[in-house]
Design an enzyme around this catalytic site. Structure first.
Site, PDB file in Angstrom:
ATOM      1  N   SER A 118      40.347  43.070  43.302  1.00 45.70           N
ATOM      2  CA  SER A 118      39.492  42.704  41.429  1.00 45.70           C
ATOM      3  C   SER A 118      39.624  43.617  41.191  1.00 45.70           C
ATOM      4  O   SER A 118      40.082  44.936  41.576  1.00 45.70           O
ATOM      5  CB  SER A 118      39.170  40.993  41.728  1.00 45.70           C
ATOM      6  OG  SER A 118      38.606  40.842  40.419  1.00 45.70           O
TER       7      SER A 118
ATOM      8  N   TYR B 164      44.612  43.823  31.126  1.00 44.92           N
ATOM      9  CA  TYR B 164      44.145  43.729  32.547  1.00 44.92           C
ATOM     10  C   TYR B 164      42.970  42.515  32.527  1.00 44.92           C
ATOM     11  O   TYR B 164      42.747  42.493  34.333  1.00 44.92           O
ATOM     12  CB  TYR B 164      43.971  45.492  32.658  1.00 44.92           C
ATOM     13  CG  TYR B 164      42.843  45.359  34.073  1.00 44.92           C
ATOM     14  CD1 TYR B 164      44.071  45.912  34.949  1.00 44.92           C
ATOM     15  CD2 TYR B 164      41.738  46.221  33.963  1.00 44.92           C
ATOM     16  CE1 TYR B 164      43.624  46.028  36.452  1.00 44.92           C
ATOM     17  CE2 TYR B 164      41.584  46.112  35.507  1.00 44.92           C
ATOM     18  CZ  TYR B 164      42.590  46.407  37.065  1.00 44.92           C
ATOM     19  OH  TYR B 164      41.575  46.816  37.867  1.00 44.92           O
TER      20      TYR B 164
ATOM     21  N   LYS C  48      42.311  40.163  35.335  1.00 41.43           N
ATOM     22  CA  LYS C  48      41.783  39.777  37.160  1.00 41.43           C
ATOM     23  C   LYS C  48      41.027  38.476  37.575  1.00 41.43           C
ATOM     24  O   LYS C  48      40.364  38.212  38.149  1.00 41.43           O
ATOM     25  CB  LYS C  48      40.693  40.485  37.118  1.00 41.43           C
ATOM     26  CG  LYS C  48      41.554  42.373  36.800  1.00 41.43           C
ATOM     27  CD  LYS C  48      42.185  41.780  38.050  1.00 41.43           C
ATOM     28  CE  LYS C  48      42.933  43.525  39.020  1.00 41.43           C
ATOM     29  NZ  LYS C  48      43.266  43.806  40.420  1.00 41.43           N
TER      30      LYS C  48
END
Length: 275
Positions: A133, A147, A151
């Protein structure tokens, strides 16, 4: 000696993990989009290194390659779900194709690697999954919204699946590195900037990235050493935060969220059905 399956091994953490594991005598099934990038390691380590081409956005290929790796190697002790990149731009700036590719690689791709590995891990009686992660799975910066969505999303998926497969001896660790001196920055995919964001926090971050003013203090070799050490811990740590920057910012974000939650206790309780 353990056998490892690692995605995204052409550079960065994936490449470093592969090099360190091979050097200490362990077997590695390494996947990447362009297998030529590992020719030097293959020439040096021979059968100790199993290599396959894999684009994690191709779900059929994910299942085929993982199935072949288990078939050829007999047992895989640790799966490292590492393949990812970052789409860089404000939420309004990215185009639809860029968004879909970001989600398909980092989120759906990671989910499908886990899904493909689980039946094999169950059949062999357990195993470990390291899910790469980021500090960006707990905090957020302007210009990294897509992004962060991947995650934060994969962290939620892992939190649920870890509970489902614990009875089978399968354990997860979410690895959350802060900024590290890898090639992550050079791999950014840039959205087309809009002039309206030039004087906003998104513009500030864009300028910081372009002029290199953000301090990057994380040592990727030390981070990889910590990832390897975590596999020997039992039970597996659910999260592994790496870097002073990551620790400091994640802790501050969690403290703030907890304070905001506590401030809403009366409102939250007031919405219950009257007895």
């Amino acid at each position: 000696m353990k056998t490892w399956f690692i995605t995204g091994t052409s550079a960065g953490f994936g490449r470093l993990l592969t090099e360190k594991l091979l050097a200490r005598g362990e077997r590695v099934a390494a996947t990447l989009r362009k297998p030529d990038a590992l020719h030097d390691l293959k020439a040096q380590y021979g059968e100790q290194l199993w290599v396959a081409a894999l684009d994690v956005t191709d779900t059929a290929a994910v299942r085929r390659v993982i199935g072949q790796a288990f078939a050829d190697l007999g047992r895989i002790d640790v799966v490292v779900n590492n393949a990812a990149y970052a789409l860089f731009g404000a939420g309004e700036e990215a185009d639809d194709e860029q968004i879909q590719q970001q989600l398909a690689t980092n989120l759906t791709g990671s989910m499908q690697v886990i899904r493909a590995a689980l039946p094999h891990l169950r059949a062999q009686g357990g195993g470990r999954i390291l899910q790469l992660s980021s500090e960006g799975g707990q905090i957020a910066y302007p210009n990294f919204g897509y992004y962060h969505a991947t995650k934060w999303g994969i962290e939620g998926f892992v939190e649920a699946v870890a509970q489902e497969v614990a009875p089978f001896g399968i354990e997860f660790t979410l690895v959350e590195p802060g900024p590290a001196r890898t090639n992550f920055g050079s791999g950014l995919v840039h959205a087309t900037p809009l002039p309206e964001y030039e004087t906003t926090p998104a513009g500030d971050v864009r300028r910081g990235v372009s002029n290199g003013s953000f301090a990057i203090t994380g040592d990727p070799v030390k981070m990889v050493d910590a990832m390897l050490a975590s596999v020997d811990q039992s039970p597996a740590p659910r999260r592994l935060t790496l870097g002073r920057e990551a620790y400091t910012k994640i802790r501050a974000a969690l403290v703030q969220r907890l304070a905001e939650l506590d401030a809403q206790q009366a409102v939250a309780f007031s919405t219950e059905i009257d007895e």
